[in-house]
Motif scaffolding. Structure first.
Motif, PDB file in Angstrom:
ATOM      1  N   ALA A 202      15.095  28.845 -16.186  1.00  0.00           N
ATOM      2  CA  ALA A 202      15.764  27.858 -15.340  1.00  0.00           C
ATOM      3  C   ALA A 202      14.773  26.804 -14.833  1.00  0.00           C
ATOM      4  CB  ALA A 202      16.441  28.550 -14.157  1.00  0.00           C
ATOM      5  N   THR A 203      13.591  27.251 -14.451  1.00  0.00           N
ATOM      6  CA  THR A 203      12.575  26.309 -13.965  1.00  0.00           C
ATOM      7  C   THR A 203      12.170  25.335 -15.056  1.00  0.00           C
ATOM      8  OG1 THR A 203      11.716  27.962 -12.417  1.00  0.00           O
ATOM      9  CG2 THR A 203      10.281  26.101 -12.941  1.00  0.00           C
ATOM     10  N   THR A 204      11.945  25.868 -16.257  1.00  0.00           N
ATOM     11  CA  THR A 204      11.549  25.019 -17.385  1.00  0.00           C
ATOM     12  C   THR A 204      12.608  23.962 -17.679  1.00  0.00           C
ATOM     13  OG1 THR A 204      10.342  26.884 -18.367  1.00  0.00           O
ATOM     14  CG2 THR A 204      10.829  25.025 -19.801  1.00  0.00           C
ATOM     15  N   VAL A 205      13.871  24.384 -17.702  1.00  0.00           N
ATOM     16  CA  VAL A 205      14.972  23.461 -17.986  1.00  0.00           C
ATOM     17  C   VAL A 205      15.105  22.406 -16.891  1.00  0.00           C
ATOM     18  CG1 VAL A 205      17.473  23.266 -18.247  1.00  0.00           C
ATOM     19  CG2 VAL A 205      16.256  25.121 -19.384  1.00  0.00           C
ATOM     20  N   LEU A 206      15.076  22.852 -15.630  1.00  0.00           N
ATOM     21  CA  LEU A 206      15.256  21.927 -14.508  1.00  0.00           C
ATOM     22  C   LEU A 206      14.127  20.895 -14.427  1.00  0.00           C
ATOM     23  CD1 LEU A 206      16.590  24.339 -11.741  1.00  0.00           C
ATOM     24  CD2 LEU A 206      17.871  22.581 -12.981  1.00  0.00           C
ATOM     25  N   VAL A 207      12.886  21.362 -14.665  1.00  0.00           N
ATOM     26  CA  VAL A 207      11.759  20.431 -14.610  1.00  0.00           C
ATOM     27  C   VAL A 207      11.845  19.412 -15.750  1.00  0.00           C
ATOM     28  CG1 VAL A 207       9.248  20.206 -14.808  1.00  0.00           C
ATOM     29  CG2 VAL A 207      10.225  22.014 -13.395  1.00  0.00           C
TER      30      VAL A 207
END
Length: 413
Positions: free
Chosen positions: A166-171
């Motif tokens: 989720a962090t990778t996608v959001l960033v």
């Protein structure tokens, strides 16, 4: 934009900017060795030296940084399991030599010859196979099932892996400035923090590691099976190399296909890859993250990349850094891999779509279908002790089909 911006200058004041460029590449750079069982410090060293080799060959004209290639994750992983690291390195050296051979072919026949031998109808599905063949591995890593001897509870593993994903996608979607260029690094960081709360991180290797240590180099051993298995994989990143050089040229306003010439950039890439494999490092490729950083910072001087390379070489001798990277729990990397392997597949699909080819035309349908089925289905061909299978077989078979199958009359009109 003035041409002087792309002239090579090596200034001490650029050292911090060079370190920043390495920071942008760092997450992806160390991801490949972590996933494939190679040594992260060796990858740092060979990325640094590989970049310097590239700069010598291209006369310091192209502001790019070379590091671990994602396209080789699948063959390295399979090769290490079947033949060991040393034997796998012989295949990777041969992949570098393949690049060198392509550079001389381009020098002789011009760059158009590559499009004839390796059109999108071949390279697209080969890239798709690379992404899809390891998708089950990504799922096992994300769900804590990658290591049967140390299974992590599925709920815990999914919490960690989804936090990283989720962090990778959001960033990547919402990040701004330099942050947008390091989604993988951000994903690993957040996943690692969550893993700490679940007690999945063991700092023993960090405590035991020396601050300063020689990278754990592994020298190659000849293995013909590894060579024939891995070399066809080089087809895909060889084509991507054109896109990478066009991309950095679009940012700097320079035609690098002409000067220093695609034959020289390909030669530099090949020599860097073979050198890396001589020491047990992953193959090198130009990094789009760093190209994005060049666009963001306006740092068109290739001397900045020299500082990035020097920084990578220095960090390679920090023993505790490699030990810290080895403590990253499998579910953290699994979360990143769910996106990465899917993204590789989409890159191949995009190559097919952008080509504008009619995939339902009999010739194209045959080539694409057989590459995908041979690669993903695990088709193998054996002759004595020699076996060709998976990505290698799919790549070679695709090239042969493209060369021997007659073109339909509709295509000729």
């Amino acid at each position: 934009m003035t041409s002087s911006k792309s002239n090579y200058r090596f200034d001490v004041k650029d050292s911090f900017l060079g370190a920043q460029m390495l920071f942008v590449a760092f997450g992806a750079l160390v991801l490949v060795p972590i996933l494939t069982g190679l040594n992260s410090n060796v990858a740092l060293f060979t990325a640094g030296v590989g970049t310097l080799i590239f700069q010598v060959v291209t006369r310091g004209k192209v502001p790019v940084f070379l590091a671990s290639s994602f396209a080789f994750i699948a063959p390295i992983s399979i090769g290490v399991q079947q033949w060991g690291i040393a034997a796998t390195m012989s295949g990777l050296i041969a992949a570098g030599i393949f690049y060198v051979a392509l550079s001389f072919l381009i020098r002789w026949q011009g760059s158009a010859v590559i499009e004839k031998v390796l059109p999108p109808v071949v390279t697209g599905p080969v890239i798709m196979v690379i992404g899809l063949i390891l998708s089950p591995v990504a799922v096992k890593m994300a769900t804590g099932m990658a290591n049967p001897a140390a299974i992590i509870p599925k709920g815990t593993a999914l919490t960690v892996s989804m936090a990283a994903l989720a962090t990778t996608v959001l960033v990547s979607l919402l990040g701004r400035g330099m942050l947008k260029l390091i989604p993988i690094l951000c994903g690993i960081f957040v996943g690692y923090i969550v893993a700490l709360f679940y007690g999945l991180v063991d700092f023993t290797p960090v405590k035991e590691a020396a601050w300063i240590a020689m990278p754990d180099f592994t020298f190659p051993e000849w293995n013909s099976q590894a060579v024939f298995f891995i070399v066809p994989v080089a087809i895909a990143p060889a084509i991507e190399h054109f896109g990478d050089i066009l991309a950095i040229g679009g940012i700097t306003g320079k035609d690098y296909l002409e000067d220093p010439g695609i034959e020289n950039t390909m030669l530099g890439d090949g020599l860097a890859t073979s050198f890396a494999s001589l020491l047990g490092g992953p193959p090198n490729t130009t990094y789009s993250e760093v190209t994005g950083a060049v666009a963001l910072t306006g740092a068109q001087n290739a001397g900045v990349m020299t500082w990035a390379a020097i920084t990578a070489i220095v960090l390679a001798f920090v023993g505790k850094l490699g030990a810290l990277l080895s403590t990253i729990p499998t579910p953290v990397m699994g979360g990143i891999m769910l996106l990465l392997f899917g993204a590789i597949m989409v890159v191949g699909l995009n190559a097919l779509v952008k080509s504008g080819e009619d995939l339902m035309e009999s010739r194209n349908l045959t080539i694409v279908a057989l590459i995908l089925v041979f690669g993903i289905g695990g088709m193998s061909v054996s002759a004595g002790q020699f076996t060709l299978q998976g990505i290698g077989l799919a790549g070679i078979f695709g090239v042969v089909l493209n060369l021997v199958l007659p073109r339909c009359r509709v295509d000729e009109e």
